[in-house]
Design a protein around this motif. Structure first.
Motif, short mmCIF file in Angstrom:
data_model
loop_
_atom_site.label_atom_id
_atom_site.label_comp_id
_atom_site.label_asym_id
_atom_site.label_seq_id
_atom_site.Cartn_x
_atom_site.Cartn_y
_atom_site.Cartn_z
N ALA A 383 47.33 55.93 47.06
CA ALA A 383 47.76 54.53 46.42
C ALA A 383 47.11 54.36 45.15
CB ALA A 383 47.31 53.47 47.59
N TYR A 384 46.29 55.48 44.84
CA TYR A 384 45.57 55.31 43.40
C TYR A 384 46.45 54.70 42.18
CZ TYR A 384 41.82 56.37 40.41
OH TYR A 384 40.79 56.41 39.30
N SER A 385 46.06 53.93 41.32
CA SER A 385 46.64 53.61 40.29
C SER A 385 45.85 53.78 39.18
CB SER A 385 47.03 52.17 40.39
OG SER A 385 47.91 51.67 39.12
N ASP A 386 46.29 54.31 38.14
CA ASP A 386 45.66 54.47 36.65
C ASP A 386 45.94 53.14 35.74
OD1 ASP A 386 44.73 57.09 36.91
OD2 ASP A 386 46.57 57.85 36.88
N LEU A 387 46.63 52.30 36.50
CA LEU A 387 47.12 50.99 35.78
C LEU A 387 46.38 49.91 36.64
CD1 LEU A 387 50.57 51.41 34.43
CD2 LEU A 387 48.57 51.79 33.29
N ASP A 388 46.10 48.87 35.75
CA ASP A 388 45.79 47.63 36.44
C ASP A 388 47.34 46.96 36.58
OD1 ASP A 388 45.56 44.92 36.92
OD2 ASP A 388 43.97 44.57 35.82
N ASN A 390 48.29 44.52 37.74
CA ASN A 390 48.54 42.88 37.67
C ASN A 390 48.94 42.70 36.11
OD1 ASN A 390 47.91 42.09 40.27
ND2 ASN A 390 45.60 42.11 39.70
N GLU A 391 48.29 43.43 35.24
CA GLU A 391 48.84 43.36 33.77
C GLU A 391 49.60 44.45 33.08
OE1 GLU A 391 47.84 40.39 32.39
OE2 GLU A 391 46.57 39.67 33.99
N GLY A 392 49.78 45.29 34.13
CA GLY A 392 50.42 46.56 33.54
C GLY A 392 49.83 47.32 32.25
N ILE A 393 48.42 47.51 32.51
CA ILE A 393 47.66 48.07 31.29
C ILE A 393 46.78 49.13 31.98
CG2 ILE A 393 48.07 46.14 29.75
CD1 ILE A 393 45.24 44.98 30.66
N PRO A 394 46.39 49.99 31.16
CA PRO A 394 45.52 51.02 31.75
C PRO A 394 43.96 50.51 31.46
CG PRO A 394 46.30 51.41 29.25
CD PRO A 394 46.89 50.40 29.75
N PHE A 395 43.12 51.12 32.27
CA PHE A 395 41.73 50.83 32.16
C PHE A 395 40.93 51.46 30.82
CE2 PHE A 395 43.02 50.50 36.50
CZ PHE A 395 42.65 49.48 36.95
N ASP A 591 40.93 42.78 23.29
CA ASP A 591 41.51 43.89 23.82
C ASP A 591 42.60 43.35 24.90
OD1 ASP A 591 42.70 46.23 24.41
OD2 ASP A 591 40.97 47.29 24.64
N ASP A 592 43.82 43.14 24.53
CA ASP A 592 44.62 42.62 25.75
C ASP A 592 45.36 43.95 26.21
OD1 ASP A 592 44.24 40.08 25.24
OD2 ASP A 592 45.37 39.77 23.81
N LYS A 593 45.09 45.08 25.57
CA LYS A 593 45.75 46.54 26.12
C LYS A 593 45.04 47.36 26.94
CE LYS A 593 48.05 46.62 21.65
NZ LYS A 593 48.21 47.67 20.31
N HIS A 594 43.89 46.89 27.52
CA HIS A 594 43.20 47.44 28.69
C HIS A 594 42.32 46.64 29.53
CE1 HIS A 594 43.41 50.41 25.11
NE2 HIS A 594 43.22 51.35 25.96
N ALA A 595 42.46 46.88 30.72
CA ALA A 595 41.67 46.48 31.90
C ALA A 595 40.41 46.85 31.76
CB ALA A 595 42.23 46.57 33.00
N ARG A 596 39.29 46.02 32.08
CA ARG A 596 37.80 46.18 31.92
C ARG A 596 37.28 45.88 33.30
NH1 ARG A 596 35.35 44.75 26.59
NH2 ARG A 596 37.32 45.07 25.08
N ASN A 597 36.92 47.25 33.77
CA ASN A 597 36.51 46.82 35.42
C ASN A 597 35.37 48.32 35.67
OD1 ASN A 597 39.49 45.96 35.92
ND2 ASN A 597 38.02 45.10 37.33
#
Length: 738
Positions: A383-388, A390-395, A591-597
């Motif tokens: 189930a791993y995802s390289d994208l967030d 919710n926003e459709g963006i990479p980390f 930066d709206d193009k990346h998720a930060r976690n």
């Protein structure tokens, strides 16, 4: 010069704390001051009809009794009471009127020459109340709950995607359940206290237990119509808080109110029982439904949270949307509802929203893995995802796969027998469980002032707090390295409202934010030093620019020619400069193009007595991906504390409410159960290498919250593996297994 950033450095404030040199809010000297004891309401809802303070006033040593009837003026508009993180609604106002909003509400303050007299006299205040029907049971009020829009969240509710309901109905494998988390209380070691020094010129110095001195200052100035220069808030040391100190608590308002009323210094210290009426982690019911294909691919996720709030504010945190940031699924829906209760407004408690929401999500994932006859770790890989999503963006970075791998190897996960009740040691059942953790990697605007003196010593000042996380130490390390000074030559000044601006310390944003501000201030100091070196008599630096030199070992050094260097102290002496002072702020790039976690993988081992049902957590391995680690020693301490708190969440912590009276019943640390040494087994912390060149110049993420996320779920899943019984409501106690 060896690098200080990233070195396992002992706390620079450690000696002050263990020797008693560190001074806390209730310990500041207030000559001629009075002590305040708070009288609280025994009813949960109603009105005050009559107050008789004559007996209390007759006690020798009592100076006054303050109530809503004789208090000094206070602002009457809601906006005047707002603080930086107030939720929507009308904030609680101590002594504002005769309304009773919750049991334990302060209704009178007795002022006396010493604490014992004040406390005895408080018991002599007679108050008559008119009771009104109250509601304090979340489950009974669930039909009255209302939906909260995403705009009201501190972390906004994600938008749905696909058609989750239809996809769930079509999924060949489904699991759905309600997961209950009770009210939990913070119980920091230091009691909440405020000492207000009334100075001769009428100005006030407020020593308060808080996570944000400037937030408290703004609040108090608004409430009492004071100018910032008339009221200073100081809090150099905080004996634990983790959310309870984010908002100004009522004792600071009462202490200032009393100091203004009697024009003397006043100290107000709350009892442990009174602290239970301050705030808490809200009870929640998390309803999670997962649908999957037979190969484990997620086809649907729905997460609906029901949480409690007060009658006067709408407090909420993001419980339900973490799955979209973790797992790949085209169909997802989220909802959050609030039920109003006659209790104080809940507040943030370590990893608010994530600790509770991820607990439910990760237990549901374990249930799905069992239904699929799939290893729980393997399900998460699939189930791993390289994208967030919710926003459709990479980390900016996501080393969660490495967390899974390193954590599993250290734990020995490959030796796990998947069948429940299959692993045993004598009379004990052994269970192994795992879960994923996630938190936001946030940054806020901080300002830092660096003052470098001619003797080669630097003072670094910022109004931020250190609530025990090691802020003093990482600031010292960062400043020392960036200025090229020995660690002992750097002094940190924190927790004073007169210092450069800082938000409350919370959300795991302080380390990354303040280090960035230090870097900018240090660069400004370096530029000044280079300019001094260039114009110093007989200088060899005339052609050098700031970016062409570094500061190391107390010297200005050319990057092109290391032999070209000069002592900082010599440069300042030769130019007659006694002090260089520069203030700079964090530079936050949108930066709206990346998720930060930040991410983690938690593996837990439990042993359960097969006859009695007694549960012991014997091992926990947690692998953390949190960018660059500034100080592995204090960082490990943060994660250890988070894991212990997660053990408490899973097996111990529960605040019980007597709904007949609308009152917390176990409002003390004897009956509110928390894990102690005997409850904590071996904890291994692994920091996974994670390079992040996007999140900030230093690649730093926060650590305060991520340590607890996923721990309760890993333990709950281990309990199921050991016993074959799935307990969905926390804490998991032996009666729920028998």
């Amino acid at each position: 010069m060896a690098s200080l950033i990233g070195a396992p450095t002992s706390r620079v404030d450690g000696r002050a704390k263990v020797t008693g040199e560190a001074t806390y809010a209730a310990e500041f000297n207030a000559p001629g001051g009075l002590y305040g004891a708070v009288v609280t309401s025994p009813i949960a809802r109603g009105r005050i009809e009559r107050i008789d303070a004559n007996l209390a006033l007759g006690v020798e040593g009592v100076f006054d009794v303050l109530t809503h009837q004789n208090r000094p003026p206070m602002a009457d508009a809601d906006a005047a009471y707002a603080d930086d993180i107030a939720p929507p609604g009308s904030p609680f106002r101590p002594f504002y009127n005769d309304r009773i909003l919750f049991s334990g509400q302060p209704v009178a303050l007795v002022l006396a020459r010493d604490w014992e007299t004040a406390r005895f006299a408080a018991s002599q205040v007679r108050i008559d109340y008119r009771k009104e029907p109250h509601a304090t049971d979340l489950l009974r009020q669930r039909n009255e709950a209302f939906t909260l829009s995403g705009d009201a969240f501190a972390m906004s509710l994600a938008k749905p995607r696909g058609d989750a309901a239809q996809a769930l109905a079509r999924s060949p494998v489904r699991r759905e359940g309600d997961y209950f988390i009770p009210v939990e209380h913070h119980n920091p070691m230091e009691l909440f206290a405020s000492t207000v020094i009334h100075e001769d010129d009428g100005k006030l110095v407020v020593h308060d237990k808080t996570q944000g001195v400037q937030n408290v200052q703004r609040y108090l100035c608004n409430v009492f119509r004071l100018k910032p220069e008339e009221l200073r808030v100081v809090s150099p040391f905080v004996g634990g808080a983790f959310g309870l100190g984010l908002r100004p608590q009522y004792q600071v308002a009462l202490a200032v109110l009393a100091a203004l009323a009697v024009k003397r210094s006043v100290r107000v210290v709350l009892t442990r029982q009174q602290m239970f009426a301050l705030s808490f982690r809200p009870a929640t019911v998390e309803t999670v439904a997962l649908g999957a294909a037979v190969d484990g691919a997620l086809q649907a996720v729905t997460h609906r949270a029901l949480a409690m709030t007060s009658q006067y504010e709408s407090f909420a945190r993001n419980d339900s949307t973490w799955s979209g940031a973790l797992y790949k699924c085209d169909n997802a829906s989220y909802a959050h509802r609030l039920a109003r209760l006659d209790l104080p407004t809940p507040c943030d408690m370590r990893a608010p929203g994530a600790a509770t929401g991820v607990y439910a999500l990760e237990c549901a994932m374990d249930e799905l893995a069992v239904a699929l006859k799939l290893d729980p770790l393997e399900l998460r890989y699939r189930a791993y995802s390289d994208l967030d999503q919710n926003e459709g963006i990479p980390f900016t970075s996501k080393a969660l796969r490495d967390c899974y791998r390193q954590g599993a190897e250290a734990f020995g996960w490959a030796r796990r027998n998947p069948e429940p009740r299959s692993m045993r040691d004598g009379g004990e059942l052994i269970g192994w469980g795992m879960a994923t953790g996630i938190w936001e990697a946030l940054q806020m605007k901080f300002s830092v002032r660096i003052a470098l003196s001619a003797d080669g010593k630097a003072e670094v000042a910022c109004a931020t707090s250190d609530i025990g996380t090691g802020t003093y130490t990482i600031m010292s390390q960062a400043a020392a390295e960036m200025l090229g000074l020995p660690l002992e030559n750097v002094t940190i000044k924190l927790g004073d409202s007169t210092l450069p601006q800082a938000p409350v310390e919370g959300g795991s944003w302080t380390a990354a934010s303040v280090v960035d501000a230090i870097a900018h201030a240090a660069d400004a100091v370096k530029s000044d030093l280079v300019e001094l070196a260039r114009r110093a008599p007989g200088s060899n630096f005339a052609e050098l620019k700031p970016e062409e030199v570094s500061l190391a070992d107390g010297r200005i050094v050319s990057k092109r020619d290391a032999s070209l260097s000069a002592r900082i102290t010599d440069v300042m002496a030769r130019t007659g400069v006694e002090r260089i002072e520069r203030e700079r702020a964090t530079e936050i790039k949108r930066d709206d193009k990346h998720a930060r976690n930040t991410h983690s993988a938690v593996f837990a081992e439990v042993r359960v007595d097969d006859q009695l049902g007694v549960i012991r957590v014997t091992r926990v391995v947690t692998a953390i991906a949190a960018g660059r680690i500034l100080n592995p020693k204090t960082a490990r301490s943060q994660i250890l504390g988070g894991v212990v708190w997660g053990i408490g969440m899973a097996l111990h912590e529960e605040t019980l409410i007597d709904h007949n009276f609308g009152r917390f019943m176990n409002a003390n640390i004897a009956e509110y159960h928390m894990p102690t040494n005997a409850d904590v087994g071996d904890i291994e912390v692994i920091f996974v290498d994670e390079r992040d060149e996007l999140i900030n110049p230093f690649g730093v993420k926060g650590l305060g919250e991520i340590g607890i996320v996923g721990v309760a779920a890993a333990i709950a899943n281990a309990v199921y593996h050991a016993t074959g019984k799935r307990v969905r409501d926390l804490p998991i106690t032996l009666d729920k297994l028998n």
